[in-house]
Motif scaffolding. Sequence first.
Motif, PDB file in Angstrom:
ATOM      1  N   PRO A 142       0.889  -1.242   0.061  1.00  0.00           N
ATOM      2  CA  PRO A 142      -0.172   0.097  -0.051  1.00  0.00           C
ATOM      3  C   PRO A 142       0.752   1.148   0.032  1.00  0.00           C
ATOM      4  O   PRO A 142       1.857   1.315   0.544  1.00  0.00           O
ATOM      5  CB  PRO A 142      -0.995  -0.057   1.269  1.00  0.00           C
ATOM      6  CG  PRO A 142      -0.880  -1.590   1.699  1.00  0.00           C
ATOM      7  CD  PRO A 142       0.449  -2.187   1.176  1.00  0.00           C
ATOM      8  N   GLY A 143       0.539   2.127  -0.729  1.00  0.00           N
ATOM      9  CA  GLY A 143       1.059   3.760  -1.092  1.00  0.00           C
ATOM     10  C   GLY A 143       2.197   3.740  -1.797  1.00  0.00           C
ATOM     11  O   GLY A 143       2.834   5.062  -1.816  1.00  0.00           O
ATOM     12  N   ILE A 144       2.653   2.697  -2.622  1.00  0.00           N
ATOM     13  CA  ILE A 144       3.570   2.904  -3.552  1.00  0.00           C
ATOM     14  C   ILE A 144       3.266   2.872  -5.098  1.00  0.00           C
ATOM     15  O   ILE A 144       4.003   3.015  -6.070  1.00  0.00           O
ATOM     16  CB  ILE A 144       4.882   1.761  -3.154  1.00  0.00           C
ATOM     17  CG1 ILE A 144       4.367   0.528  -3.575  1.00  0.00           C
ATOM     18  CG2 ILE A 144       5.335   2.033  -1.906  1.00  0.00           C
ATOM     19  CD1 ILE A 144       5.408  -0.350  -3.886  1.00  0.00           C
ATOM     20  N   TYR A 145       1.900   2.309  -5.216  1.00  0.00           N
ATOM     21  CA  TYR A 145       1.576   2.015  -6.837  1.00  0.00           C
ATOM     22  C   TYR A 145       1.811   3.156  -7.712  1.00  0.00           C
ATOM     23  O   TYR A 145       2.562   3.009  -8.800  1.00  0.00           O
ATOM     24  CB  TYR A 145       0.039   1.772  -6.524  1.00  0.00           C
ATOM     25  CG  TYR A 145      -0.268   1.009  -7.979  1.00  0.00           C
ATOM     26  CD1 TYR A 145       0.161  -0.051  -8.482  1.00  0.00           C
ATOM     27  CD2 TYR A 145      -1.076   2.007  -8.909  1.00  0.00           C
ATOM     28  CE1 TYR A 145      -0.151  -0.498  -9.674  1.00  0.00           C
ATOM     29  CE2 TYR A 145      -1.367   1.440 -10.179  1.00  0.00           C
ATOM     30  CZ  TYR A 145      -0.935   0.376 -10.582  1.00  0.00           C
ATOM     31  OH  TYR A 145      -1.310  -0.195 -11.549  1.00  0.00           O
ATOM     32  N   ASP A 146       1.772   4.400  -7.463  1.00  0.00           N
ATOM     33  CA  ASP A 146       1.947   5.435  -8.068  1.00  0.00           C
ATOM     34  C   ASP A 146       3.299   5.876  -8.530  1.00  0.00           C
ATOM     35  O   ASP A 146       3.617   6.526  -9.750  1.00  0.00           O
ATOM     36  CB  ASP A 146       1.357   6.917  -7.695  1.00  0.00           C
ATOM     37  CG  ASP A 146       2.043   7.049  -6.254  1.00  0.00           C
ATOM     38  OD1 ASP A 146       2.502   6.428  -5.623  1.00  0.00           O
ATOM     39  OD2 ASP A 146       1.884   8.591  -5.999  1.00  0.00           O
ATOM     40  N   GLN A 147       4.158   5.014  -7.894  1.00  0.00           N
ATOM     41  CA  GLN A 147       5.639   5.222  -8.240  1.00  0.00           C
ATOM     42  C   GLN A 147       6.089   3.815  -8.784  1.00  0.00           C
ATOM     43  O   GLN A 147       7.424   3.533  -9.064  1.00  0.00           O
ATOM     44  CB  GLN A 147       6.342   5.256  -6.823  1.00  0.00           C
ATOM     45  CG  GLN A 147       6.005   6.816  -6.419  1.00  0.00           C
ATOM     46  CD  GLN A 147       6.733   7.088  -4.939  1.00  0.00           C
ATOM     47  OE1 GLN A 147       7.543   6.323  -4.540  1.00  0.00           O
ATOM     48  NE2 GLN A 147       6.154   8.232  -4.627  1.00  0.00           N
ATOM     49  N   ALA A 148       5.422   3.074  -8.965  1.00  0.00           N
ATOM     50  CA  ALA A 148       5.875   1.498  -9.638  1.00  0.00           C
ATOM     51  C   ALA A 148       5.440   1.558 -11.161  1.00  0.00           C
ATOM     52  O   ALA A 148       4.732   1.664 -11.877  1.00  0.00           O
ATOM     53  CB  ALA A 148       4.906   0.251  -9.309  1.00  0.00           C
ATOM     54  N   TRP A 149       7.002   1.883 -11.523  1.00  0.00           N
ATOM     55  CA  TRP A 149       7.003   2.325 -13.251  1.00  0.00           C
ATOM     56  C   TRP A 149       6.991   0.703 -13.962  1.00  0.00           C
ATOM     57  O   TRP A 149       7.581  -0.276 -13.478  1.00  0.00           O
ATOM     58  CB  TRP A 149       8.268   3.039 -13.366  1.00  0.00           C
ATOM     59  CG  TRP A 149       8.041   4.333 -12.848  1.00  0.00           C
ATOM     60  CD1 TRP A 149       8.859   4.597 -11.636  1.00  0.00           C
ATOM     61  CD2 TRP A 149       7.446   5.495 -12.933  1.00  0.00           C
ATOM     62  NE1 TRP A 149       8.737   5.922 -11.015  1.00  0.00           N
ATOM     63  CE2 TRP A 149       7.712   6.316 -11.875  1.00  0.00           C
ATOM     64  CE3 TRP A 149       6.706   5.891 -14.082  1.00  0.00           C
ATOM     65  CZ2 TRP A 149       7.206   7.682 -11.853  1.00  0.00           C
ATOM     66  CZ3 TRP A 149       6.004   7.043 -13.838  1.00  0.00           C
ATOM     67  CH2 TRP A 149       6.176   8.128 -12.917  1.00  0.00           C
ATOM     68  N   PRO A 150       6.827   1.316 -15.406  1.00  0.00           N
ATOM     69  CA  PRO A 150       6.951  -0.023 -16.165  1.00  0.00           C
ATOM     70  C   PRO A 150       8.546  -0.447 -16.361  1.00  0.00           C
ATOM     71  O   PRO A 150       9.263   0.421 -16.024  1.00  0.00           O
ATOM     72  CB  PRO A 150       6.627   0.495 -17.567  1.00  0.00           C
ATOM     73  CG  PRO A 150       5.822   1.749 -17.293  1.00  0.00           C
ATOM     74  CD  PRO A 150       6.331   2.178 -15.877  1.00  0.00           C
ATOM     75  N   VAL A 151       8.735  -1.606 -16.871  1.00  0.00           N
ATOM     76  CA  VAL A 151      10.261  -1.963 -17.186  1.00  0.00           C
ATOM     77  C   VAL A 151      10.339  -2.052 -18.691  1.00  0.00           C
ATOM     78  O   VAL A 151       9.341  -2.095 -19.542  1.00  0.00           O
ATOM     79  CB  VAL A 151      10.434  -3.421 -16.616  1.00  0.00           C
ATOM     80  CG1 VAL A 151       9.412  -4.510 -17.099  1.00  0.00           C
ATOM     81  CG2 VAL A 151      11.951  -3.773 -16.726  1.00  0.00           C
ATOM     82  N   MET A 152      11.493  -1.536 -19.204  1.00  0.00           N
ATOM     83  CA  MET A 152      11.814  -1.526 -20.593  1.00  0.00           C
ATOM     84  C   MET A 152      13.028  -2.462 -21.000  1.00  0.00           C
ATOM     85  O   MET A 152      13.776  -2.249 -20.228  1.00  0.00           O
ATOM     86  CB  MET A 152      12.084  -0.001 -20.895  1.00  0.00           C
ATOM     87  CG  MET A 152      10.752   0.740 -20.933  1.00  0.00           C
ATOM     88  SD  MET A 152      10.967   2.443 -21.284  1.00  0.00           S
ATOM     89  CE  MET A 152      11.877   3.023 -19.827  1.00  0.00           C
TER      90      MET A 152
END
Length: 184
Positions: free
Chosen positions: A163-173
Amino acid sequence: MASAAAGLSGVASRLRGVVSRLRGVAARLLRIASLLGKPGAILLALGACAMIPIPIPGRGPGPTPIADRPIDLDGACVQTEEDGFSEDARLTVRDNRVLALDWSLRVGRRGSCSFRQSDFRQTKTRPHIELVARDGSACRLMIWQEPRRITLAHVDCENRCTPGIYDQAWPVMFDPNSGRCARP
């Protein structure tokens, strides 16, 4: 189609920098608001709202479509950035079919997200690959190829993260040639 792919190119990597700069701006605005007192803070907030562009339905360009590119990849992206963000992603795709997927990411010491192929079923192969969660949640994984990278992204997957980190979980390239982490 090439210009659409170029428009998407590097978006995720630039977003990390934007978020970092926005944190600094927010901190400065809070300091200014505390110096101005309550009436000044209200005026500052109203002024900031005037600068936020509000999309109007039926106007302006829509989202750029994802280019339909064949995807074949033996990917392994393992890296840790200076800010503590790290990822360990393994992805195998043949003819737009996901054969293996194991992806974990950490947002510093604040938490993590994880995605396993066994928790998803593939529902699309074109123009991008899409997998949906087997648990009935809205969580989806999307994979698409641009000229210089293959992106693995998540949508509506908060329940797979601390909880609380989803908006900072970026895609992987991934680099489509080497299968390693793509460089911006």
